[in-house]
Design a protein around this motif. Sequence first.
Motif, PDB file in Angstrom:
ATOM      1  N   ALA A  91       0.906  -0.841  -0.069  1.00 11.34           N
ATOM      2  CA  ALA A  91       0.174   0.247  -0.262  1.00 11.34           C
ATOM      3  C   ALA A  91       1.170   0.944  -0.239  1.00 11.34           C
ATOM      4  N   PRO A  92       1.981   1.407   0.425  1.00 17.76           N
ATOM      5  CA  PRO A  92       2.795   2.543   1.383  1.00 17.76           C
ATOM      6  C   PRO A  92       3.190   3.108  -0.028  1.00 17.76           C
ATOM      7  N   ALA A  95       0.551   4.119  -2.754  1.00 16.36           N
ATOM      8  CA  ALA A  95       0.424   5.125  -2.567  1.00 16.36           C
ATOM      9  C   ALA A  95       1.139   6.873  -3.013  1.00 16.36           C
ATOM     10  N   LYS A  96       2.954   5.687  -3.222  1.00 13.89           N
ATOM     11  CA  LYS A  96       3.502   6.975  -3.525  1.00 13.89           C
ATOM     12  C   LYS A  96       3.783   6.764  -5.240  1.00 13.89           C
ATOM     13  N   ALA A  98       0.689   6.369  -7.165  1.00 12.84           N
ATOM     14  CA  ALA A  98      -0.386   7.463  -7.478  1.00 12.84           C
ATOM     15  C   ALA A  98       0.179   9.172  -7.564  1.00 12.84           C
ATOM     16  N   LYS A  99       1.119   9.009  -6.339  1.00 14.04           N
ATOM     17  CA  LYS A  99       1.155  10.723  -5.878  1.00 14.04           C
ATOM     18  C   LYS A  99       1.855  10.850  -6.705  1.00 14.04           C
TER      19      LYS A  99
END
Length: 141
Positions: A91-92, A95-96, A98-99
């Motif tokens: 997940a982290p 998320a990175k 996606a950012k």
Amino acid sequence: MKGPKTAAVACKKLDTTETNKKRKADLKSSKKEKASKKNSGGPKRPASAFFVFMEDFRKSYKENFPDNKSVAAVTKAGGEKWKSMPDSEKAPCVAKAAKRKAEYEIALAEFKKNLGEAKIPEESEKSSGEVHDDAEQEASS
């Protein structure tokens, strides 16, 4: 008694090396055209979640195995670890990624906007109404 001899029909054998060279030349020219269409000044595509994970994994792998210089070994170990990781641990990285993708899309939109403006020729500072010919000035006086 022998029968009449038939004339041999001459057939032109295709020279495969010549045709292959022509095909390769055509492919190279089409690749160059495609490459020239691509904008070199554009933003770079963002890394996927796996590559974000690999950035951190490479550092930790080199700390644990400083003697190993093989890129293939690092990549193989990283791929195996990524596959074995549950989604909660990924997940982290997701998320990175996606950012970074959101930032890339903003930068790409800005680049395309600026590219479109650069193609449009800008008008000179004087408008066409302010430009006077000498003949017009003499005729008006």
